[in-house]
Motif scaffolding. Structure first.
Motif, PDB file in Angstrom:
ATOM      1  N   UNK A  17      18.701  46.954  52.600  1.00  0.00           N
ATOM      2  CA  UNK A  17      19.712  46.669  51.573  1.00  0.00           C
ATOM      3  C   UNK A  17      20.926  45.986  52.191  1.00  0.00           C
ATOM      4  N   UNK A  18      21.365  46.445  53.356  1.00  0.00           N
ATOM      5  CA  UNK A  18      22.532  45.838  54.004  1.00  0.00           C
ATOM      6  C   UNK A  18      22.267  44.371  54.320  1.00  0.00           C
ATOM      7  N   UNK A  19      21.087  44.066  54.816  1.00  0.00           N
ATOM      8  CA  UNK A  19      20.739  42.673  55.127  1.00  0.00           C
ATOM      9  C   UNK A  19      20.683  41.843  53.845  1.00  0.00           C
ATOM     10  N   UNK A  20      20.044  42.369  52.812  1.00  0.00           N
ATOM     11  CA  UNK A  20      19.937  41.628  51.548  1.00  0.00           C
ATOM     12  C   UNK A  20      21.307  41.378  50.940  1.00  0.00           C
ATOM     13  N   UNK A  21      22.152  42.419  50.877  1.00  0.00           N
ATOM     14  CA  UNK A  21      23.506  42.236  50.361  1.00  0.00           C
ATOM     15  C   UNK A  21      24.251  41.188  51.175  1.00  0.00           C
ATOM     16  N   UNK A  22      24.155  41.268  52.495  1.00  0.00           N
ATOM     17  CA  UNK A  22      24.867  40.328  53.368  1.00  0.00           C
ATOM     18  C   UNK A  22      24.503  38.883  53.039  1.00  0.00           C
ATOM     19  N   UNK A  23      23.225  38.593  52.919  1.00  0.00           N
ATOM     20  CA  UNK A  23      22.814  37.214  52.702  1.00  0.00           C
ATOM     21  C   UNK A  23      23.017  36.746  51.264  1.00  0.00           C
ATOM     22  N   UNK A  24      22.937  37.658  50.297  1.00  0.00           N
ATOM     23  CA  UNK A  24      23.258  37.265  48.919  1.00  0.00           C
ATOM     24  C   UNK A  24      24.743  36.936  48.825  1.00  0.00           C
ATOM     25  N   UNK A  25      25.589  37.769  49.432  1.00  0.00           N
ATOM     26  CA  UNK A  25      27.026  37.498  49.415  1.00  0.00           C
ATOM     27  C   UNK A  25      27.343  36.205  50.157  1.00  0.00           C
ATOM     28  N   UNK A  26      26.676  35.978  51.268  1.00  0.00           N
ATOM     29  CA  UNK A  26      26.894  34.734  52.005  1.00  0.00           C
ATOM     30  C   UNK A  26      26.494  33.527  51.156  1.00  0.00           C
ATOM     31  N   UNK A  27      25.418  33.640  50.413  1.00  0.00           N
ATOM     32  CA  UNK A  27      25.015  32.570  49.505  1.00  0.00           C
ATOM     33  C   UNK A  27      26.091  32.325  48.445  1.00  0.00           C
ATOM     34  N   UNK A  28      26.674  33.393  47.909  1.00  0.00           N
ATOM     35  CA  UNK A  28      27.724  33.244  46.898  1.00  0.00           C
ATOM     36  C   UNK A  28      28.960  32.540  47.446  1.00  0.00           C
ATOM     37  N   UNK A  29      29.228  32.708  48.742  1.00  0.00           N
ATOM     38  CA  UNK A  29      30.350  31.994  49.357  1.00  0.00           C
ATOM     39  C   UNK A  29      30.154  30.493  49.185  1.00  0.00           C
ATOM     40  N   UNK A  30      28.938  30.028  49.379  1.00  0.00           N
ATOM     41  CA  UNK A  30      28.649  28.593  49.305  1.00  0.00           C
ATOM     42  C   UNK A  30      28.334  28.118  47.891  1.00  0.00           C
ATOM     43  N   UNK A  31      27.661  28.954  47.096  1.00  0.00           N
ATOM     44  CA  UNK A  31      27.215  28.534  45.766  1.00  0.00           C
ATOM     45  C   UNK A  31      28.267  28.752  44.684  1.00  0.00           C
ATOM     46  N   UNK A  32      29.175  29.675  44.903  1.00  0.00           N
ATOM     47  CA  UNK A  32      30.153  30.002  43.879  1.00  0.00           C
ATOM     48  C   UNK A  32      29.628  31.057  42.932  1.00  0.00           C
ATOM     49  N   UNK A  33      30.340  31.252  41.839  1.00  0.00           N
ATOM     50  CA  UNK A  33      30.067  32.367  40.934  1.00  0.00           C
ATOM     51  C   UNK A  33      28.930  32.118  39.950  1.00  0.00           C
ATOM     52  N   UNK A  34      28.645  30.876  39.640  1.00  0.00           N
ATOM     53  CA  UNK A  34      27.675  30.602  38.584  1.00  0.00           C
ATOM     54  C   UNK A  34      28.315  30.831  37.223  1.00  0.00           C
ATOM     55  N   UNK A  35      27.481  31.009  36.233  1.00  0.00           N
ATOM     56  CA  UNK A  35      27.960  31.199  34.860  1.00  0.00           C
ATOM     57  C   UNK A  35      28.521  32.612  34.675  1.00  0.00           C
ATOM     58  N   UNK A  36      29.171  32.825  33.550  1.00  0.00           N
ATOM     59  CA  UNK A  36      29.677  34.139  33.138  1.00  0.00           C
ATOM     60  C   UNK A  36      30.746  34.681  34.083  1.00  0.00           C
ATOM     61  N   UNK A  37      31.570  33.828  34.662  1.00  0.00           N
ATOM     62  CA  UNK A  37      32.554  34.250  35.655  1.00  0.00           C
ATOM     63  C   UNK A  37      33.967  33.928  35.200  1.00  0.00           C
ATOM     64  N   UNK A  38      34.897  34.817  35.501  1.00  0.00           N
ATOM     65  CA  UNK A  38      36.295  34.546  35.208  1.00  0.00           C
ATOM     66  C   UNK A  38      36.819  33.390  36.063  1.00  0.00           C
ATOM     67  N   UNK A  39      36.190  33.152  37.202  1.00  0.00           N
ATOM     68  CA  UNK A  39      36.580  32.005  38.037  1.00  0.00           C
ATOM     69  C   UNK A  39      36.429  30.681  37.296  1.00  0.00           C
ATOM     70  N   UNK A  40      35.607  30.643  36.273  1.00  0.00           N
ATOM     71  CA  UNK A  40      35.336  29.407  35.539  1.00  0.00           C
ATOM     72  C   UNK A  40      36.348  29.114  34.438  1.00  0.00           C
ATOM     73  N   UNK A  41      37.331  29.987  34.256  1.00  0.00           N
ATOM     74  CA  UNK A  41      38.344  29.763  33.218  1.00  0.00           C
ATOM     75  C   UNK A  41      39.111  28.479  33.510  1.00  0.00           C
ATOM     76  N   UNK A  42      39.459  27.796  32.472  1.00  0.00           N
ATOM     77  CA  UNK A  42      40.306  26.607  32.617  1.00  0.00           C
ATOM     78  C   UNK A  42      41.753  27.046  32.742  1.00  0.00           C
ATOM     79  N   UNK A  43      42.460  26.469  33.705  1.00  0.00           N
ATOM     80  CA  UNK A  43      43.855  26.869  33.934  1.00  0.00           C
ATOM     81  C   UNK A  43      44.778  26.345  32.867  1.00  0.00           C
TER      82      UNK A  43
END
Length: 129
Positions: free
Chosen positions: A103-129
């Protein structure tokens, strides 16, 4: 193939679902350490690193579930999981299947992928300023 080209249109939604579901699973690790929920047969003694990990898992997982500050939070959590693996799991055995570090390895690499890929859909990061 035409089917896979069609599916690629849904990449932002699939990434968003991956982020949310991973975050919800990660939050459970934090709530178990902080509140013993879900109930554990062996509750965690909190102090130092384990308290820090519990706070990161609960707060960081919550931010990821909301898709807020996704990239920096994912970066911190990937580092936390790398440290957790090498400090808690690796000393038990070299192989992740034997040291319960999957689980630690899987979480680590999924989180690392999110660093590069971003949040995707359904994210507050996608709000227009």
């Amino acid at each position: 193939m035409k089917l896979f080209e069609t599916l690629s249109r849904y990449q932002p939604q699939a990434l968003g679902v991956l982020r949310i579901m991973t975050a919800l699973q990660f939050i459970e690790h934090g709530t178990q350490k902080l509140f013993n929920f879900p109930v554990s047969a062996a509750p965690h003694a909190l102090g130092g690193l384990s308290l820090t990990a519990a706070i990161l898992e609960f707060a960081g997982g919550s931010l990821l579930a909301l898709g807020l500050f996704t990239r920096p939070v994912a970066f911190v959590l990937a580092g936390e999981m790398a440290v957790a693996y090498f400090m808690a799991h690796m000393p038990r055995d070299f192989f992740p299947v034997n040291n319960s570090g999957d689980a630690a390895i899987s979480f680590c690499f999924i989180f690392l992928y999110l660093v590069f890929a971003g949040a995707g859909a359904f994210a507050l990061d996608n709000r227009k300023a």
